[in-house]
Write a protein that holds these residues in place. Sequence first.
Motif: not given
Length: 541
Positions: A361, A365, A424-425, A537
């Motif tokens: 992850a 990112r 996370e985004e 987040n």
Amino acid sequence: MVHDATPSWNGFNYQGKVGLYVCLCIIKENCETHNFSREDLYSFLNDYQIEYEWIEDFSIKYKENYVSIHQVKHYKGSDFSSYKDAIETIISRKRGIISTADVRPYLKRLPEGKSEEVIAGFMKELFDKGLIDKNHIMPNDWQGKISSLEYNLQGVAKDFLLKINNLHKNAYRVDVPVYLHSCSAISKPKLALEEYKWTLESTGESLKKNNLNDFGIIIHDFDGNKFPLALDDEELTKGIKALIENVRLKICPSSQGMQSSESMDCYMSAMLFEIDQHIVDRHKMFGENKSGANVLNSSSLLRLSVFTKILETDYQVQDEDYFALRAKLMLEKIIDDYTKRLGAIILRKKEKGADFNIDLARMERIENFRLNVISSMPPRELLTNLERSSPNKKKISPYDLYFPRIIQEHGINNVLLRFIELLEEWPSNFFATSQEGDRYAPSCIDASSEDFDAEDAHYIIAKDIVDACDSNAYVDALLYDFNYIAIKAKDDCELPCAIIPPKFDDLEKDKNDDAPVFHEKKKTQLISYKFAAKKVNGESC
């Protein structure tokens, strides 16, 4: 569109560089074979175009005609079998075989249903009505059979087959060579080509009668080849810089003896930015045109004259443009090294059977950040953001003394990228925003290395930021635009640092009309990047 998957950074970057290398080879060849004036050369090269992300990774066109087609594989291995699928794809297109992937842009015009089932049903209809044979090849009289299809399929079938037919006849003609570029030299096949296991049985059958050269497929270097096919990343970069120097001397003979390695970096960075922006824009265009295949008519191409125009610019003077272009290359190199180390960790955990999902992850990112933010950002804008990511560094003259202070490999690796990989985004810009609307500026500031206790370390950083505001409007703007500056906090504390950089009184009143002179600055605070990521987040802290 044949390819619509977002590429990984390494593949994206390598593909762009290989395309630039081929373009520079073409420019060099034409400079040597024609006695063009600068204006005539520009006019001639304006008809040469590079077409990225269309029928293959890139193609070279002269006016409306395809000159060559190129597939690029950023593989470490050299075994022929690793490239077999790519070779079969090319053979299929040379033979006029229609792929089910070709149908995807037309899904919106076909009956509703699961994609794979809709495509399979459409291809079956074409076969049943004789518009394609069992090998998915169109017969010569296919147009006369369109009317045998159900009425709602006639329009889409005609558009689809006409475009594919034109594509095969124009791009995949026998006289249009297809080059396969790779990091390592592809090894000779260990078996006869027809003995390999191919996806289509007919591929093996065709290779009993023909070799790759018969299909115009070139996978190995040979004497007289216009450009080497096997180039690793380092060789490719050196080759591009050598070509830039060679071509610039022909375009600007007065530059003899005045070209430094650093200025070659600037030219390469400027060219790669044009390519990166072009590819990113094309992917956006493809994403916005998912409703149908008309996107096939709107391919924007990059003209080779763009590169000669860049070479006419003088990057000898060490101004901000010079450093902006170098900064872009240096930042991409730092991030590339960072992701290679992260990739090594993932591979090690995978081999040990350990969980590596968190690391995966992180990698995803970072790759999305540099693909969607770094690559699409003009060099001057990127340099501005790098200045703002080191807001505690006072801007000094000459610029070549200030520049190394803001390209901090340690701070980029250990603070800025660590903040980005926790989000996370994926941010669409060089900052992050929480659900409450608070804006967080990433930084390269590492307070953990200061030889003071936490309160004193954070106070010194806040003071340095205020001092830097006097010399740098970009840093001063941080205090207007951002609520928090994300740093690596002393003792890895998880709470916002209770240090507010001192502010000037921005509500001074005009003595005559009592009107405010400036709008109020934000109460900007230093904050641990880990705590900042949690706030962005939406996690409870």
